[in-house]
Motif scaffolding. Structure first.
Motif, PDB file in Angstrom:
ATOM      1  N   ILE A 298       0.810  -1.316   0.212  1.00  0.00           N
ATOM      2  CA  ILE A 298      -0.006  -0.155   0.057  1.00  0.00           C
ATOM      3  C   ILE A 298       0.849   1.119   0.046  1.00  0.00           C
ATOM      4  CG2 ILE A 298      -1.554   1.416   1.614  1.00  0.00           C
ATOM      5  CD1 ILE A 298      -3.021  -1.462   2.329  1.00  0.00           C
ATOM      6  N   ILE A 299       1.876   1.355   0.978  1.00  0.00           N
ATOM      7  CA  ILE A 299       2.630   2.506   0.943  1.00  0.00           C
ATOM      8  C   ILE A 299       3.747   2.819  -0.067  1.00  0.00           C
ATOM      9  CG2 ILE A 299       4.199   3.597   2.500  1.00  0.00           C
ATOM     10  CD1 ILE A 299       2.998   2.591   4.796  1.00  0.00           C
ATOM     11  N   LEU A 300       4.167   1.626  -0.709  1.00  0.00           N
ATOM     12  CA  LEU A 300       5.084   1.813  -1.880  1.00  0.00           C
ATOM     13  C   LEU A 300       4.618   1.961  -3.158  1.00  0.00           C
ATOM     14  CD1 LEU A 300       7.687  -0.821  -0.506  1.00  0.00           C
ATOM     15  CD2 LEU A 300       7.854   1.673  -0.279  1.00  0.00           C
ATOM     16  N   SER A 301       3.057   1.765  -3.163  1.00  0.00           N
ATOM     17  CA  SER A 301       2.185   1.953  -4.597  1.00  0.00           C
ATOM     18  C   SER A 301       2.146   3.125  -4.927  1.00  0.00           C
ATOM     19  CB  SER A 301       0.765   1.143  -4.251  1.00  0.00           C
ATOM     20  OG  SER A 301       0.104   2.278  -3.329  1.00  0.00           O
ATOM     21  N   GLU A 302       1.862   3.546  -6.106  1.00  0.00           N
ATOM     22  CA  GLU A 302       1.701   4.927  -6.735  1.00  0.00           C
ATOM     23  C   GLU A 302       0.412   5.203  -6.291  1.00  0.00           C
ATOM     24  OE1 GLU A 302       3.340   6.922  -8.676  1.00  0.00           O
ATOM     25  OE2 GLU A 302       5.138   5.844  -8.070  1.00  0.00           O
ATOM     26  N   ASN A 303      -0.512   4.666  -5.958  1.00  0.00           N
ATOM     27  CA  ASN A 303      -2.128   5.143  -5.603  1.00  0.00           C
ATOM     28  C   ASN A 303      -2.570   5.062  -4.204  1.00  0.00           C
ATOM     29  OD1 ASN A 303      -2.560   2.572  -5.873  1.00  0.00           O
ATOM     30  ND2 ASN A 303      -4.145   2.666  -7.246  1.00  0.00           N
TER      31      ASN A 303
ATOM     32  N   THR B 167      -5.453  -9.248  -5.225  1.00  0.00           N
ATOM     33  CA  THR B 167      -4.861 -10.551  -6.041  1.00  0.00           C
ATOM     34  C   THR B 167      -3.400 -10.315  -5.766  1.00  0.00           C
ATOM     35  OG1 THR B 167      -6.340 -10.154  -7.951  1.00  0.00           O
ATOM     36  CG2 THR B 167      -4.171 -11.282  -8.301  1.00  0.00           C
ATOM     37  N   ASP B 168      -2.737  -8.896  -5.651  1.00  0.00           N
ATOM     38  CA  ASP B 168      -1.173  -8.937  -5.148  1.00  0.00           C
ATOM     39  C   ASP B 168      -1.090  -9.278  -3.923  1.00  0.00           C
ATOM     40  OD1 ASP B 168      -0.690  -7.927  -7.800  1.00  0.00           O
ATOM     41  OD2 ASP B 168      -0.785  -5.804  -6.996  1.00  0.00           O
ATOM     42  N   ILE B 169      -1.957  -9.145  -3.041  1.00  0.00           N
ATOM     43  CA  ILE B 169      -1.864  -9.449  -1.503  1.00  0.00           C
ATOM     44  C   ILE B 169      -1.917 -10.925  -1.496  1.00  0.00           C
ATOM     45  CG2 ILE B 169      -2.785  -9.340   0.830  1.00  0.00           C
ATOM     46  CD1 ILE B 169      -4.068  -6.429  -0.056  1.00  0.00           C
ATOM     47  N   LEU B 170      -2.930 -11.240  -2.074  1.00  0.00           N
ATOM     48  CA  LEU B 170      -3.007 -12.874  -2.043  1.00  0.00           C
ATOM     49  C   LEU B 170      -1.766 -13.655  -2.584  1.00  0.00           C
ATOM     50  CD1 LEU B 170      -6.761 -13.098  -2.504  1.00  0.00           C
ATOM     51  CD2 LEU B 170      -5.521 -13.465  -0.420  1.00  0.00           C
ATOM     52  N   ASN B 171      -0.982 -12.943  -3.603  1.00  0.00           N
ATOM     53  CA  ASN B 171       0.005 -13.631  -4.168  1.00  0.00           C
ATOM     54  C   ASN B 171       1.242 -13.624  -3.254  1.00  0.00           C
ATOM     55  OD1 ASN B 171      -1.298 -14.423  -6.541  1.00  0.00           O
ATOM     56  ND2 ASN B 171      -0.643 -12.697  -7.666  1.00  0.00           N
ATOM     57  N   LEU B 172       1.093 -12.850  -2.162  1.00  0.00           N
ATOM     58  CA  LEU B 172       2.066 -13.016  -1.262  1.00  0.00           C
ATOM     59  C   LEU B 172       2.226 -14.135  -0.397  1.00  0.00           C
ATOM     60  CD1 LEU B 172       1.996  -8.917  -0.171  1.00  0.00           C
ATOM     61  CD2 LEU B 172       3.791 -10.063  -1.566  1.00  0.00           C
ATOM     62  N   ALA B 173       0.926 -14.536  -0.217  1.00  0.00           N
ATOM     63  CA  ALA B 173       0.800 -15.481   0.941  1.00  0.00           C
ATOM     64  C   ALA B 173       1.535 -16.889   0.984  1.00  0.00           C
ATOM     65  CB  ALA B 173      -0.844 -15.969   0.983  1.00  0.00           C
ATOM     66  N   ASP B 174       1.997 -17.147  -0.481  1.00  0.00           N
ATOM     67  CA  ASP B 174       2.802 -18.488  -0.374  1.00  0.00           C
ATOM     68  C   ASP B 174       4.323 -18.251  -0.445  1.00  0.00           C
ATOM     69  OD1 ASP B 174       2.899 -17.365  -2.998  1.00  0.00           O
ATOM     70  OD2 ASP B 174       1.749 -19.043  -4.025  1.00  0.00           O
ATOM     71  N   GLN B 175       4.582 -16.797  -0.063  1.00  0.00           N
ATOM     72  CA  GLN B 175       6.017 -16.455  -0.137  1.00  0.00           C
ATOM     73  C   GLN B 175       6.348 -16.130   0.939  1.00  0.00           C
ATOM     74  OE1 GLN B 175       6.201 -12.870  -2.660  1.00  0.00           O
ATOM     75  NE2 GLN B 175       5.031 -14.141  -4.498  1.00  0.00           N
ATOM     76  N   PHE B 176       5.627 -16.385   2.221  1.00  0.00           N
ATOM     77  CA  PHE B 176       6.066 -16.209   3.524  1.00  0.00           C
ATOM     78  C   PHE B 176       7.163 -16.791   4.029  1.00  0.00           C
ATOM     79  CE2 PHE B 176       1.675 -14.914   5.066  1.00  0.00           C
ATOM     80  CZ  PHE B 176       1.764 -13.729   4.220  1.00  0.00           C
ATOM     81  N   LYS B 177       8.177 -16.039   4.893  1.00  0.00           N
ATOM     82  CA  LYS B 177       9.345 -16.842   5.338  1.00  0.00           C
ATOM     83  C   LYS B 177       9.049 -17.983   6.393  1.00  0.00           C
ATOM     84  CE  LYS B 177      11.716 -12.500   5.591  1.00  0.00           C
ATOM     85  NZ  LYS B 177      11.947 -11.183   6.353  1.00  0.00           N
ATOM     86  N   THR B 178       7.916 -17.996   7.235  1.00  0.00           N
ATOM     87  CA  THR B 178       7.790 -19.155   8.186  1.00  0.00           C
ATOM     88  C   THR B 178       7.017 -19.964   7.452  1.00  0.00           C
ATOM     89  OG1 THR B 178       6.098 -17.793   8.735  1.00  0.00           O
ATOM     90  CG2 THR B 178       7.725 -17.657  10.356  1.00  0.00           C
TER      91      THR B 178
ATOM     92  N   CYS C  97      -0.550  21.237   5.977  1.00  0.00           N
ATOM     93  CA  CYS C  97      -1.009  20.924   7.319  1.00  0.00           C
ATOM     94  C   CYS C  97       0.077  20.396   8.007  1.00  0.00           C
ATOM     95  CB  CYS C  97      -2.406  20.111   7.510  1.00  0.00           C
ATOM     96  SG  CYS C  97      -2.275  18.368   6.827  1.00  0.00           S
ATOM     97  N   HIS C  98       1.061  20.042   7.523  1.00  0.00           N
ATOM     98  CA  HIS C  98       2.255  19.249   7.844  1.00  0.00           C
ATOM     99  C   HIS C  98       1.879  17.919   8.717  1.00  0.00           C
ATOM    100  CE1 HIS C  98       4.443  22.858   6.968  1.00  0.00           C
ATOM    101  NE2 HIS C  98       3.283  23.671   7.600  1.00  0.00           N
ATOM    102  N   SER C  99       0.948  17.341   8.205  1.00  0.00           N
ATOM    103  CA  SER C  99       0.412  16.088   8.765  1.00  0.00           C
ATOM    104  C   SER C  99       0.788  14.761   7.644  1.00  0.00           C
ATOM    105  CB  SER C  99      -1.161  15.888   9.061  1.00  0.00           C
ATOM    106  OG  SER C  99      -1.361  16.944  10.060  1.00  0.00           O
ATOM    107  N   LEU C 100       0.977  13.551   8.187  1.00  0.00           N
ATOM    108  CA  LEU C 100       1.436  12.549   7.640  1.00  0.00           C
ATOM    109  C   LEU C 100       0.440  12.501   6.339  1.00  0.00           C
ATOM    110  CD1 LEU C 100       2.923   9.992   7.086  1.00  0.00           C
ATOM    111  CD2 LEU C 100       1.333   8.886   8.489  1.00  0.00           C
ATOM    112  N   ALA C 101       0.745  12.020   5.063  1.00  0.00           N
ATOM    113  CA  ALA C 101       0.022  11.953   3.837  1.00  0.00           C
ATOM    114  C   ALA C 101       0.267  10.792   3.334  1.00  0.00           C
ATOM    115  CB  ALA C 101       0.333  13.203   3.057  1.00  0.00           C
ATOM    116  N   ILE C 102      -0.280   9.700   3.315  1.00  0.00           N
ATOM    117  CA  ILE C 102       0.280   8.528   2.787  1.00  0.00           C
ATOM    118  C   ILE C 102      -0.245   8.544   1.209  1.00  0.00           C
ATOM    119  CG2 ILE C 102      -0.557   6.004   2.480  1.00  0.00           C
ATOM    120  CD1 ILE C 102       1.086   6.315   4.969  1.00  0.00           C
ATOM    121  N   GLN C 103      -1.231   9.153   0.915  1.00  0.00           N
ATOM    122  CA  GLN C 103      -1.495   9.395  -0.415  1.00  0.00           C
ATOM    123  C   GLN C 103      -2.046  11.066  -0.609  1.00  0.00           C
ATOM    124  OE1 GLN C 103      -4.886   6.714  -1.364  1.00  0.00           O
ATOM    125  NE2 GLN C 103      -4.429   5.479   0.612  1.00  0.00           N
TER     126      GLN C 103
END
Length: 258
Positions: A110-115, A121-132, A188-194
């Motif tokens: 989410i944070i590294l994305s453009e939008n 789909t992208d999140i679920l594709n991560l599920a089988d790449q876990f270290k544990t 406003c000098h507040s955090l802006a994720i987007q």
């Protein structure tokens, strides 16, 4: 010297803690109800002062009521934050290690994305790449549902973003761990994720801040470098303008400020 805590202050704090996160208009109703119930003087326009009194007494406990503004509509939300636990590990008592790993990886996307959104789909594709151990996609779908119910994530049409509660509580974690991409709004000098981003100098502004700032300007120019603001301004249509922006979600503000 800090103002005295009354039963109304204590009642208000208790309700906010049980809610997890409270929308601004609801917080104002709670403020009024607490003052009237405990027969304390009620000033309808002094909610932030009322909260500031509570915060002064929470400070030694490393806690604080913080206000977050939704970038979609600019509405305020309030949440009680534990300042002693600013990392994702604050969620450890509620989730398993593999569930926390899914959350961390989702936050990365989410944070590294453009939008500022990540597709299911992208999140679920991560599920089988876990270290544990691996997580089945059906399991991951269920865990994502729980994160939405618990107000750590928001979902719309299969796209996930950070919930208002998450950004309020994780502000320091996000600023510390995503220094290259996390930015604060130039207004406003507040955090802006987007946010909308200046194509010339790279500063960012929340959409509500963009609306307010350019409403008073003869022509839209960047408040920092004075170059023409090429993003589409909400509520204004300009022919030939190029769209290059990040859809906004939340501005953060310390509720102790007025």
């Amino acid at each position: 010297m800090a103002a005295q805590m009354t039963d109304a202050h204590r009642r208000f704090l208790q309700v906010l803690m049980s809610n997890g996160i409270t929308e601004g208009s609801e917080a104002r109703k709670i403020h009024q109800h607490c003052c009237e119930t405990d027969k304390v003087y009620y000033a309808h326009d002094k909610l932030d002062d009322f909260i500031s009194t509570i915060n002064s007494h929470l400070q030694p406990l490393f806690m604080q009521i913080r206000k977050g503004l939704s970038e979609d509509d600019g509405r305020a939300h309030y949440a009680v934050v534990n300042l002693a636990e600013t990392e994702v590990t604050k969620m450890a008592s509620d989730y398993t290690e593999i569930e926390l790993e899914l959350f961390r990886k989702t936050m990365d996307l989410i944070i590294l994305s453009e939008n500022g959104f990540a597709s299911s789909t992208d999140i679920l594709n991560l599920a089988d790449q876990f270290k544990t151990k691996k997580m089945k996609k059906k399991e991951a779908e269920q865990v994502l549902k729980v994160f939405v119910e618990d107000k750590w994530l928001s979902e719309k049409n299969g796209e996930y973003t950070l919930h208002t509660r998450c950004i309020i509580e994780m502000e320091q974690y996000i600023l510390s761990n995503y220094q290259d991409v996390a930015r604060k709004c130039n207004i406003c000098h507040s955090l802006a994720i987007q946010s909308q981003v200046c194509e010339s100098c790279g500063i960012g502004m929340h959409l509500p801040c963009v609306r307010k700032y350019f409403r008073a300007q003869a022509e839209p120019r960047c408040p920092k470098c004075n170059e023409f603001w090429s993003c589409d301004i909400p509520g204004m249509s300009r022919m030939g303008s190029q769209t290059h922006h990040r859809t906004p979600f939340l501005a953060l503000d310390d509720a102790s400020k007025t």
